[in-house]
Design a protein around this motif. Structure first.
Motif, mmCIF file in Angstrom:
data_model
loop_
_atom_site.group_PDB
_atom_site.id
_atom_site.type_symbol
_atom_site.label_atom_id
_atom_site.label_comp_id
_atom_site.label_asym_id
_atom_site.label_seq_id
_atom_site.Cartn_x
_atom_site.Cartn_y
_atom_site.Cartn_z
ATOM 1 N N LEU A 112 0.951 -1.271 -0.005
ATOM 2 C CA LEU A 112 -0.005 0.193 -0.026
ATOM 3 C C LEU A 112 0.894 1.334 -0.096
ATOM 4 O O LEU A 112 0.604 2.385 -0.744
ATOM 5 C CB LEU A 112 -0.914 0.155 1.154
ATOM 6 N N GLU A 113 1.711 1.334 1.004
ATOM 7 C CA GLU A 113 2.749 2.532 0.912
ATOM 8 C C GLU A 113 3.353 2.716 -0.411
ATOM 9 O O GLU A 113 3.777 3.970 -0.903
ATOM 10 C CB GLU A 113 3.929 2.225 2.151
ATOM 11 N N GLY A 114 4.104 1.535 -0.948
ATOM 12 C CA GLY A 114 4.689 1.735 -2.257
ATOM 13 C C GLY A 114 3.709 2.202 -3.284
ATOM 14 O O GLY A 114 4.099 3.132 -4.230
ATOM 15 N N ILE A 115 2.594 1.726 -3.324
ATOM 16 C CA ILE A 115 1.541 2.120 -4.458
ATOM 17 C C ILE A 115 1.263 3.693 -4.292
ATOM 18 O O ILE A 115 1.248 4.547 -5.172
ATOM 19 C CB ILE A 115 0.305 1.335 -4.410
ATOM 20 N N GLU A 116 1.029 4.220 -2.997
ATOM 21 C CA GLU A 116 0.608 5.368 -2.641
ATOM 22 C C GLU A 116 1.709 6.321 -2.609
ATOM 23 O O GLU A 116 1.472 7.460 -3.475
ATOM 24 C CB GLU A 116 0.028 5.358 -1.270
ATOM 25 N N SER A 117 2.823 5.851 -2.596
ATOM 26 C CA SER A 117 3.969 6.918 -2.758
ATOM 27 C C SER A 117 4.098 7.013 -4.316
ATOM 28 O O SER A 117 4.520 8.104 -4.705
ATOM 29 C CB SER A 117 5.569 6.179 -2.142
ATOM 30 N N THR A 118 3.986 6.079 -5.269
ATOM 31 C CA THR A 118 4.384 6.262 -6.650
ATOM 32 C C THR A 118 3.233 7.176 -7.473
ATOM 33 O O THR A 118 3.478 7.769 -8.198
ATOM 34 C CB THR A 118 4.348 4.758 -7.146
ATOM 35 N N LEU A 119 1.927 6.748 -6.957
ATOM 36 C CA LEU A 119 0.883 7.562 -7.376
ATOM 37 C C LEU A 119 1.018 9.102 -7.000
ATOM 38 O O LEU A 119 1.009 9.937 -8.022
ATOM 39 C CB LEU A 119 -0.493 7.379 -6.425
ATOM 40 N N TRP A 120 1.686 9.563 -6.047
ATOM 41 C CA TRP A 120 1.961 10.801 -5.532
ATOM 42 C C TRP A 120 3.105 11.300 -6.365
ATOM 43 O O TRP A 120 3.183 12.346 -7.113
ATOM 44 C CB TRP A 120 2.189 10.960 -4.215
ATOM 45 N N GLU A 121 4.264 10.731 -6.567
ATOM 46 C CA GLU A 121 5.431 11.126 -6.983
ATOM 47 C C GLU A 121 5.390 11.090 -8.656
ATOM 48 O O GLU A 121 6.216 12.146 -9.112
ATOM 49 C CB GLU A 121 6.621 10.210 -6.522
ATOM 50 N N GLU A 122 4.739 10.229 -9.092
ATOM 51 C CA GLU A 122 4.748 10.068 -10.584
ATOM 52 C C GLU A 122 3.434 10.759 -11.305
ATOM 53 O O GLU A 122 3.408 10.991 -12.499
ATOM 54 C CB GLU A 122 4.603 8.563 -11.069
ATOM 55 N N GLN A 123 2.632 11.535 -10.405
ATOM 56 C CA GLN A 123 1.547 12.216 -10.759
ATOM 57 C C GLN A 123 0.682 11.398 -11.805
ATOM 58 O O GLN A 123 0.136 11.668 -12.697
ATOM 59 C CB GLN A 123 1.884 13.406 -11.440
ATOM 60 N N ILE A 124 0.196 10.250 -11.133
ATOM 61 C CA ILE A 124 -0.756 9.261 -11.873
ATOM 62 C C ILE A 124 -2.053 9.608 -11.879
ATOM 63 O O ILE A 124 -2.526 10.192 -10.980
ATOM 64 C CB ILE A 124 -0.482 7.857 -11.331
ATOM 65 N N ASP A 125 -2.741 9.655 -13.123
ATOM 66 C CA ASP A 125 -4.040 9.915 -13.278
ATOM 67 C C ASP A 125 -4.996 8.762 -13.250
ATOM 68 O O ASP A 125 -6.163 9.142 -12.856
ATOM 69 C CB ASP A 125 -4.342 10.422 -14.665
ATOM 70 N N SER A 126 -4.677 7.548 -13.400
ATOM 71 C CA SER A 126 -5.336 6.565 -13.446
ATOM 72 C C SER A 126 -4.520 5.229 -13.081
ATOM 73 O O SER A 126 -3.586 5.033 -13.532
ATOM 74 C CB SER A 126 -6.104 6.278 -14.761
ATOM 75 N N LEU A 127 -5.334 4.343 -11.993
ATOM 76 C CA LEU A 127 -4.626 3.232 -11.460
ATOM 77 C C LEU A 127 -5.472 2.140 -11.993
ATOM 78 O O LEU A 127 -6.577 2.019 -11.533
ATOM 79 C CB LEU A 127 -4.497 3.440 -10.024
ATOM 80 N N LEU A 128 -4.553 1.130 -12.324
ATOM 81 C CA LEU A 128 -5.321 -0.130 -12.795
ATOM 82 C C LEU A 128 -5.080 -1.349 -11.885
ATOM 83 O O LEU A 128 -3.668 -1.703 -11.675
ATOM 84 C CB LEU A 128 -5.129 -0.604 -14.300
ATOM 85 N N LEU A 129 -6.064 -1.930 -11.378
ATOM 86 C CA LEU A 129 -5.651 -3.180 -10.588
ATOM 87 C C LEU A 129 -6.511 -4.202 -10.740
ATOM 88 O O LEU A 129 -7.808 -4.171 -11.561
ATOM 89 C CB LEU A 129 -6.120 -2.786 -8.905
ATOM 90 N N GLY A 130 -5.855 -5.480 -10.590
ATOM 91 C CA GLY A 130 -6.358 -6.614 -10.573
ATOM 92 C C GLY A 130 -7.423 -7.096 -9.576
ATOM 93 O O GLY A 130 -7.359 -6.466 -8.520
ATOM 94 N N TRP A 131 -8.353 -7.925 -9.890
ATOM 95 C CA TRP A 131 -9.259 -8.473 -8.800
ATOM 96 C C TRP A 131 -8.920 -9.344 -7.621
ATOM 97 O O TRP A 131 -7.958 -10.079 -8.000
ATOM 98 C CB TRP A 131 -10.388 -9.274 -9.467
ATOM 99 N N PRO A 132 -9.331 -8.740 -6.719
ATOM 100 C CA PRO A 132 -8.453 -9.690 -5.387
ATOM 101 C C PRO A 132 -9.082 -10.829 -5.446
ATOM 102 O O PRO A 132 -10.323 -10.945 -5.321
ATOM 103 C CB PRO A 132 -8.925 -8.554 -3.983
ATOM 104 N N THR A 133 -8.343 -11.850 -4.850
ATOM 105 C CA THR A 133 -8.906 -13.296 -5.005
ATOM 106 C C THR A 133 -8.156 -13.874 -3.774
ATOM 107 O O THR A 133 -7.013 -13.553 -3.092
ATOM 108 C CB THR A 133 -8.605 -14.244 -6.150
#
Length: 462
Positions: A112-133
């Motif tokens: 979670l911390e890795g994804i959130e940090s990257t979203l902020w630093e890289e100025q991501i507009d859209s995030l694609l995630l696979g379905w949790p199983t």
């Protein structure tokens, strides 16, 4: 400048991109694919490539390597190398001259911390995630919880896909069950369908019978979602009365290449969450892909929601068992039985005598006996939860109680006047209640809030 320098230093320490490169100026919108399970990475990246090409986005592919509490430089380097080899292979398989792909391996104490940090630093507009199983690799993440938290906390658009996106999308179903995210789902559908040949159905299910009023409201909701799109060509409108939303949407989805639904939203500031009807519909699909969409938030909306979440986090929360108890209690209180009407008669009679005696103590005693607070709170609960049957029943009980409480003293007054029983002149207690003001309204609102809080918190009510 100092902020960008700090980000660059952190990026060199935590992010592997094949070479240590400075942060690039953003020239296009960015889509990031977060890989949770390498076994499912290929299909997820293919979907990311499809969406990025359709929208003319840059594509970032991220895998987070966890930093264990006790680790050596050798084990950390092994994890980095394995992740980097996987991403390099994925990029080579999907390389295209008209698409910029940036693979990234990030070191972080949690996914979670890795994804959130990257979203902020890289100025991501859209995030694609696979379905949790349930069979996701436990060493990588507890995916369910991460998806839920990202939906709650991330400001960017979030796409959660279940199933495999077909190479060619001709027919898209967009059930309009979440008003806040309907436009985002429709916009994604417009981007994914084949130009000219593709069709989108904006499907608005209605509970119960289709009346002129309901149809007008449904059309207004559809138009509200469509007016936010730059282009509405190829979008069909469909309004259908249904008995079971879940069954009808699943049945309709079988006739389409792809189903897009907004994530669930409820409560103050339209808080979104991963659950409810959209998730149950997606899980019911066996051979048709479903994408749940959360719209990108504006900065003001995001800051307001973050402020509310922080405030809300300081307040006590109810356990699931207590929530069920409150829910069943509210449904029970919505129904007016013989005890309710007996207490209404007694409290109205006591209040009548207290007003004639000009006694505030007796009037307060009548208020304590009166049972009207229960159906009023049940009605408020039904409105907040969207429980129409409970709201209707509580409103009916409240109206019946009020009518009885007014009618009984009126009849008693006529009877006493007919037999010329004592003085029936207006007392100060009566006159004091004929001119309510703003302060009285504030007292009523605060009293209702206190009653609701006490009922939900068993230890306070006790």
């Amino acid at each position: 400048y100092s902020q960008r320098t700090a980000i660059a230093i952190r990026r060199r320490q935590e992010v592997v991109t094949g070479s240590i490169s400075p942060l690039q100026e953003k020239t296009k919108a960015r889509l990031m694919v977060a890989i949770a399970d390498p076994r499912k990475a290929h299909k997820l990246v293919q979907t990311g490539v499809h969406i990025a090409q359709a929208r003319d986005y840059e594509l970032h592919i991220l895998q987070v390597v966890l930093i264990p509490e006790t680790h050596t430089a050798g084990t950390q380097l092994t994890g980095q190398n394995q992740a980097w080899e996987l991403l390099n292979k994925l990029v080579e398989d999907q390389r295209s001259p008209d698409l910029d792909i940036t693979p990234m391996v990030r070191l972080a104490p949690s996914v979670l911390e890795g994804i959130e940090s990257t979203l902020w630093e890289e100025q991501i507009d859209s995030l694609l995630l696979g379905w949790p199983t349930k069979d996701d690799a436990p060493a990588l993440l507890a995916q369910n919880g991460i998806v839920e938290l990202l939906v709650l906390r991330a400001a960017c658009e979030i796409l959660i896909i279940r199933g495999d996106l077909p190479e060619q999308v001709d027919r898209v179903l967009v059930p309009l069950t979440s008003h806040a995210h309907a436009s985002a789902a429709l916009a994604l559908g417009r981007d994914l369908i084949r130009p000219e040949a593709g069709r989108i159905t904006a499907f608005k299910p209605l509970r119960g019978e289709l009346t002129a009023t309901n149809e007008a409201a449904a059309n207004a909701e559809i138009e509200s979602a469509l007016k936010k799109l730059p282009e509405t060509t190829g979008i069909e409108r469909q309004i259908v009365p249904v008995d079971d939303l879940h069954v009808e949407i699943v049945s309709q989805s079988a006739n389409y290449d792809l189903t897009l639904m907004g994530v669930s939203g409820e409560g103050f500031l339209a808080q979104t969450y991963f659950g409810g009807l959209p998730v149950s519909v997606a899980q019911a699909q066996s051979n048709r892909p479903v994408i749940l969409v959360k719209r990108k938030e504006t900065q003001s909306s995001y800051l307001a929601r973050q402020g509310w979440d922080r405030l809300n986090a300081t307040l006590p929360t109810l356990s699931l068992n207590r929530q069920r108890e409150v829910r069943s209690g509210m449904v029970r209180d919505a129904r007016a039985g013989i005890d309710f009407y007996v207490l209404i008669i007694l409290s109205a009679s006591i209040a009548f005598l207290g007003l004639l005696q000009n006694s505030a103590a007796v009037i307060i005693g009548a208020m304590l006996v009166a049972p009207l607070m229960s159906p009023i709170l049940a009605m408020a609960f039904g409105i907040v939860r969207g429980n129409v049957p409970a709201t209707r029943q509580a409103a009916n009980s409240t109206v019946n109680g009020v009518v009885l409480a007014i009618t009984l003293p009126t009849l008693i007054t006529f009877f006493l006047s007919a037999i010329r029983f004592g003085s029936l002149e207006a007392t100060t207690e009566i006159l004091g209640r004929t001119q309510p003001g703003i302060l009285d309204l504030m007292v009523a609102l605060l009293s209702g809030a206190a009653a609701a809080y006490a009922i939900s918190r068993a230890e306070v009510a006790a």
